[in-house]
Design a protein around this motif. Structure first.
Motif, mmCIF file in Angstrom:
data_model
loop_
_atom_site.group_PDB
_atom_site.id
_atom_site.type_symbol
_atom_site.label_atom_id
_atom_site.label_comp_id
_atom_site.label_asym_id
_atom_site.label_seq_id
_atom_site.Cartn_x
_atom_site.Cartn_y
_atom_site.Cartn_z
ATOM 1 N N ASN A 89 0.860 -1.013 0.065
ATOM 2 C CA ASN A 89 -0.053 -0.049 0.059
ATOM 3 C C ASN A 89 0.962 1.168 0.073
ATOM 4 O O ASN A 89 1.643 1.388 1.136
ATOM 5 N N LEU A 90 1.250 1.927 -1.119
ATOM 6 C CA LEU A 90 1.787 3.079 -1.357
ATOM 7 C C LEU A 90 1.052 4.475 -1.454
ATOM 8 O O LEU A 90 0.151 4.479 -2.008
ATOM 9 N N LEU A 91 1.295 5.236 -0.405
ATOM 10 C CA LEU A 91 0.608 6.465 -0.369
ATOM 11 C C LEU A 91 1.797 7.678 -0.223
ATOM 12 O O LEU A 91 2.659 7.505 0.255
ATOM 13 N N ARG A 92 1.459 8.796 -1.034
ATOM 14 C CA ARG A 92 1.915 10.160 -0.931
ATOM 15 C C ARG A 92 1.137 11.096 -0.495
ATOM 16 O O ARG A 92 0.437 12.020 -1.170
ATOM 17 N N PRO A 93 0.708 10.964 0.968
ATOM 18 C CA PRO A 93 -0.184 12.122 1.394
ATOM 19 C C PRO A 93 0.339 13.469 1.865
ATOM 20 O O PRO A 93 1.523 13.638 1.941
ATOM 21 N N THR A 94 -0.480 14.247 2.017
ATOM 22 C CA THR A 94 -0.433 15.726 2.726
ATOM 23 C C THR A 94 -1.182 15.720 3.924
ATOM 24 O O THR A 94 -2.601 15.396 3.583
ATOM 25 N N VAL A 95 -1.017 16.374 4.570
ATOM 26 C CA VAL A 95 -1.836 16.671 5.788
ATOM 27 C C VAL A 95 -3.171 17.464 5.588
ATOM 28 O O VAL A 95 -4.093 17.331 6.135
ATOM 29 N N ASN A 96 -2.859 18.587 4.510
ATOM 30 C CA ASN A 96 -4.020 19.283 4.277
ATOM 31 C C ASN A 96 -5.281 18.330 3.705
ATOM 32 O O ASN A 96 -6.226 18.784 3.970
ATOM 33 N N GLY A 97 -5.037 17.271 3.081
ATOM 34 C CA GLY A 97 -5.895 16.256 2.563
ATOM 35 C C GLY A 97 -6.680 15.676 3.806
ATOM 36 O O GLY A 97 -7.782 15.312 3.458
ATOM 37 N N TYR A 98 -5.842 15.694 4.625
ATOM 38 C CA TYR A 98 -6.744 14.770 5.896
ATOM 39 C C TYR A 98 -7.532 15.744 7.079
ATOM 40 O O TYR A 98 -8.390 15.381 7.639
ATOM 41 N N VAL A 99 -7.250 16.990 6.600
ATOM 42 C CA VAL A 99 -8.100 18.106 7.518
ATOM 43 C C VAL A 99 -8.738 19.105 6.856
ATOM 44 O O VAL A 99 -8.975 20.061 7.187
ATOM 45 N N ALA A 100 -8.920 18.890 5.546
ATOM 46 C CA ALA A 100 -9.881 19.768 4.830
ATOM 47 C C ALA A 100 -11.177 19.931 5.131
ATOM 48 O O ALA A 100 -11.603 21.148 4.921
ATOM 49 N N GLU A 101 -11.858 19.005 5.662
ATOM 50 C CA GLU A 101 -12.994 19.347 6.161
ATOM 51 C C GLU A 101 -12.993 19.759 7.756
ATOM 52 O O GLU A 101 -12.108 19.515 8.517
ATOM 53 N N ARG A 102 -13.582 20.738 8.032
ATOM 54 C CA ARG A 102 -13.365 21.470 9.492
ATOM 55 C C ARG A 102 -13.681 20.422 10.742
ATOM 56 O O ARG A 102 -13.082 20.484 11.701
ATOM 57 N N LYS A 103 -14.588 19.597 10.400
ATOM 58 C CA LYS A 103 -14.775 18.382 11.428
ATOM 59 C C LYS A 103 -13.435 17.902 12.009
ATOM 60 O O LYS A 103 -13.059 17.325 12.977
ATOM 61 N N ASP A 104 -12.647 17.340 10.890
ATOM 62 C CA ASP A 104 -11.282 16.532 10.784
ATOM 63 C C ASP A 104 -10.557 17.423 11.510
ATOM 64 O O ASP A 104 -9.668 17.010 12.230
ATOM 65 N N LEU A 105 -10.007 18.729 11.190
ATOM 66 C CA LEU A 105 -9.497 19.689 11.654
ATOM 67 C C LEU A 105 -9.558 19.894 13.003
ATOM 68 O O LEU A 105 -8.553 19.854 13.934
ATOM 69 N N GLU A 106 -10.876 19.957 13.567
ATOM 70 C CA GLU A 106 -10.965 20.007 14.783
ATOM 71 C C GLU A 106 -10.699 18.783 15.721
ATOM 72 O O GLU A 106 -10.094 18.861 16.814
ATOM 73 N N LYS A 107 -11.090 17.732 15.085
ATOM 74 C CA LYS A 107 -11.105 16.396 15.910
ATOM 75 C C LYS A 107 -9.484 16.326 15.951
ATOM 76 O O LYS A 107 -9.041 15.785 17.037
ATOM 77 N N TYR A 108 -8.601 16.126 14.945
ATOM 78 C CA TYR A 108 -7.221 15.979 15.044
ATOM 79 C C TYR A 108 -6.476 16.845 15.530
ATOM 80 O O TYR A 108 -5.420 16.477 16.499
#
Length: 327
Positions: free
Chosen positions: A261-280
């Motif tokens: 499983n190869l990933l090239r992620p960025t943090v912005n993609g994981y917290v783009a939605e406000r609920k995820d930004l607040e959660k994390y």
């Protein structure tokens, strides 16, 4: 609260290149648009992504004020923003943070808990959210799994090691000196390997031939081929940085032998939605407040010495977070 000036000090680039392209100069204080707040920055974080914009690895329109995260105080808010009144201490990830003032969409802003300072928030935010979302979202690390952190004594590396320890993973850290290996072990790595040694052979020995279930690689080109050798069957290879240069294009067939499983992620993609930004963000602040994650600040540089901060970061001789103090 002091009146807002018309100009401010900032560090920007008009062309890409080495640290010589960094310009410390007066620029206009930005105006806020609908849904924005104006933040007087106390501290900005220094990250490898800043050097990518400076060198042109990540193209951007010029001139550009550098910096991707900061913490400070709200001094003005658009009438549509009710939850961040002037005087609120906040932290954010956005562009143009190497400046005395930054206009930021309120949706990207997080209030700092009362038990944390703006310095701590700036030291924790981008790298902390990066590390935590890579563990939770990218690799789905479970207790007892084998994990490997490259550059384990660096800013993100130290956070990854401590966070992986908090979820019960088995951690191997790589670093370029014995001193850095010792630091990684102190932070929670069960095993360390000097990156100048045969890392693949050492890791196979440590894991009893199993390989690594989740590899976190912010180094890039220099370590990627070894990652493919060390990864376990059905393992997660998380490539999130280019400290040694970008990973060159590869044949997708290279992943087939082990169902990688190869990933090239960025943090912005994981917290783009406000609920995820607040959660994390809340989970990150709790990790810091509880003492499960200790923040190591390598140095705090004046704004006019951003070039020295970039040089220190690129030298690979730093440990922990680099901050810019903004007067």
């Amino acid at each position: 609260m002091a009146p807002i000036p018309s100009t401010m000090k900032a560090v920007q680039i008009s062309k890409t290149g080495g640290v010589e392209v960094l310009e410390y100069k007066d620029v206009p204080v930005p105006s806020i648009a609908k849904g924005q707040v104006l933040i007087k920055n106390d501290y900005a974080g220094v990250n490898f992504i800043d050097t990518y914009f400076r060198t042109g690895l990540y193209p951007s329109p010029l001139p550009l004020v550098l910096g991707r995260e900061a913490a400070g105080e709200v001094v003005s808010a658009d009438s549509s923003v009710a939850n961040f009144p002037p005087g609120t201490k906040v932290v954010y990830m956005d562009s143009q943070a190497y400046a005395q003032y930054t206009a930021v969409d309120a949706a990207k802003v997080i209030a700092i808990p009362a038990n944390l300072t703006t310095e701590q928030a700036a030291a924790a935010f981008l790298q902390g959210l990066t590390a935590w979302t890579l563990i939770r979202e990218a690799a789905h690390v479970q207790a007892g799994q084998w994990t490997l952190v490259h550059a384990a004594a660096g800013g993100v590396g130290q956070l990854l090691v401590q966070m992986l320890k908090s979820v019960g993973a088995k951690i191997i850290g790589t670093a370029s000196t014995q001193e850095k290996c010792d630091l990684a072990k102190k932070l929670g790595a069960g095993w360390t390997v000097n990156s100048k040694e045969d890392v693949v052979a050492k890791v196979k020995e440590i894991t009893g031939g199993h390989g690594v279930d989740a590899i976190f690689d912010g180094v890039g080109a220099a370590t990627f081929d070894a990652d493919l050798e060390m990864i376990a069957l059905k393992g997660y290879l998380v490539s999130f940085g280019n400290a040694s240069g970008a990973v060159p294009p590869l044949s997708i067939l290279k992943l087939a032998a082990k169902n990688v499983n190869l990933l090239r992620p960025t943090v912005n993609g994981y917290v783009a939605e406000r609920k995820d930004l607040e959660k994390y963000s809340a989970e990150l602040f709790e990790l810091v407040s509880s003492g499960k994650v200790n923040l190591a600040i390598h140095d705090v540089y004046p704004l006019q010495e951003v070039g020295r901060a970039h040089s220190d970061l690129e030298s690979r001789k730093t440990t922990g977070k680099l901050l810019i103090s903004i007067e």
